[in-house]
Design a protein around this motif. Structure first.
Motif, PDB file in Angstrom:
ATOM      1  N   GLU A 359       0.759  -1.175  -0.033  1.00 26.62           N
ATOM      2  CA  GLU A 359      -0.032   0.035  -0.021  1.00 26.62           C
ATOM      3  C   GLU A 359       0.755   1.394   0.105  1.00 26.62           C
ATOM      4  N   GLN A 362       2.370   1.652  -3.377  1.00 21.58           N
ATOM      5  CA  GLN A 362       1.405   2.064  -4.454  1.00 21.58           C
ATOM      6  C   GLN A 362       1.065   3.607  -4.352  1.00 21.58           C
ATOM      7  N   SER A 365       3.647   5.818  -5.714  1.00 24.49           N
ATOM      8  CA  SER A 365       3.572   5.542  -7.168  1.00 24.49           C
ATOM      9  C   SER A 365       2.473   6.712  -7.871  1.00 24.49           C
ATOM     10  N   GLU A 366       1.461   6.613  -6.777  1.00 21.38           N
ATOM     11  CA  GLU A 366       0.354   7.640  -7.192  1.00 21.38           C
ATOM     12  C   GLU A 366       0.946   9.187  -7.249  1.00 21.38           C
TER      13      GLU A 366
END
Length: 385
Positions: A359, A362, A365-366
């Motif tokens: 999480e 991720q 990355s966003e």
């Protein structure tokens, strides 16, 4: 950890190619950072009591510009000056570490220790004697096999790694290493000369370009390792750190394939994972100083309750930072207004904390995508998530 006699109030000279992470760690540990680096980023200036920007990043750290910067910073120290902490940028220029050590206490490894750890012939010969698995490594390009990698001695950040043919004719301190499949895992440790303690494990990833396949992208913790492999790697790190007499924070970089691991290198200084392991509750710079100055080690690994990740945002096109750019709290190494950033150069660092490593990675990355979009538009009042 036993009771410390470290001073509660002191100033530290902090010097590196990019020193923001070290400066922030010094603040979390209760110390006053006096910073010299090549960027003097906006948030670095906020963190530091005083900051000096070094010239000519392409040439690396040079004494003729470093000396006056450190002298000026030392004069501005608002509290007793404990010494100098050096981050990335000195692995291939240990004489500069010696010069710093002649003027101020060097709060880290001696130059001779750094030289030995970064000498591929000495380092990998020692690993072989200790029975520590590592890729086959040579300094003669003729002895390098097909598909091997060429690396620059003392290089950092992955950008110095190249396919062997690209470096066969290059002069300088180049060595060649067998390319092995595996996922990059780094062990954060702290050494006290003849002893060491592993504090945690992180996984790293690359941000490749056409000409730099292994450029450093980011890191996340905790790494997904079996209990048996963690114990095995910890034993190896402690053994190697004691063999070379390492002091303070450092990292050991492995390639992990199943339950096998191959040691690639030791970074004998605080490194890129400071951002994901450090905390107000357990400041890593105090752990570092206790090991360097008092030969004291913590009782065991860090007891972190959250997963975390951090990554570098690289420019996809040349850009100039405008006044309208708004930086959220999860960014660091923020460029100054008016800074011009070339394509493939770092814009900033983004970080995230979450329940799991997946999480956190991720979310990072966003946030990279969000920053790139904001840089493309550079509209004030951007709504960050």
């Amino acid at each position: 950890m036993p009771t410390s006699s470290l001073p509660d109030v002191a100033s530290l000279l902090v010097v590196a190619v990019s020193a923001r992470a070290l400066a922030a760690a010094a603040r979390r540990a209760g110390y006053v950072p006096l910073v010299a680096d090549f960027f003097a980023d906006d948030d670095t200036r906020d963190i530091a009591h005083a900051c000096r920007k070094l010239d000519n990043l392409k040439r690396g750290i040079q004494w003729k510009t470093l000396e006056p910067a450190l002298e000026a910073l030392a004069e501005e120290a608002p509290s007793p000056l404990l010494g100098a902490i050096c981050g990335a940028g000195f692995e291939d220029r240990t004489p500069l570490l010696a010069k710093i050590g002649e003027r101020w206490p060097l709060l880290g490894n001696d130059p001779s220790v750094v030289e030995r750890v970064k000498d591929p012939q000495l380092f990998f010969a020692a690993l072989s004697r200790l029975g520590v698995q590592h890729p086959r490594t040579v300094t003669d390009p003729v002895a390098a096999g097909d598909g091997w990698l060429a690396k620059r001695q003392g290089g950092a950040g992955g950008s110095h790694v190249a396919a062997t043919p690209a470096r066969r004719k290059e002069a300088g301190r180049i060595y060649y290493q067998e390319q092995i499949e595996g996922r990059p895992v780094s062990a954060l440790f702290v050494g006290a000369g003849d002893r060491a303690c592993v504090l945690g494990f992180s996984e790293q990833w690359a941000a490749p370009t056409k000409h730099s396949k292994w450029r450093y992208g980011g890191a996340a913790q905790p790494a997904e390792l079996s209990a048996e492999l963690k114990a095995h790697l910890s034993e190896q790190v402690v053994q190697v750190a004691a063999t070379f007499g390492l002091k303070g924070l450092g990292s050991a970089d492995f390639l992990v394939h199943g339950e096998k691991a191959y040691l690639l290198e030791i970074n004998p200084r605080p490194g890129a994972t400071l951002d994901i392991f450090d905390s107000e509750a357990d400041p890593l710079l105090r752990t570092h100083l206790a090991a360097v100055l008092e030969q004291r080690l913590p009782d065991g690994p860090l007891g972190l309750s959250e997963a975390s990740a951090a990554a570098i945002v690289y420019a996809t096109e040349p850009l100039s930072v405008s006044q309208s750019m708004v930086w959220p709290e999860w960014t660091a190494d923020r460029p100054n207004c008016g800074d011009c950033i070339d394509r493939n150069r770092p814009i900033c660092t983004v970080s995230a904390r979450a329940r799991t490593k997946v999480e956190a990675k991720q979310l990072v990355s966003e946030r990279i995508s969000t920053v790139l979009a904001a840089c493309a538009g550079q509209e004030g009042g951007t709504e960050w998530t």
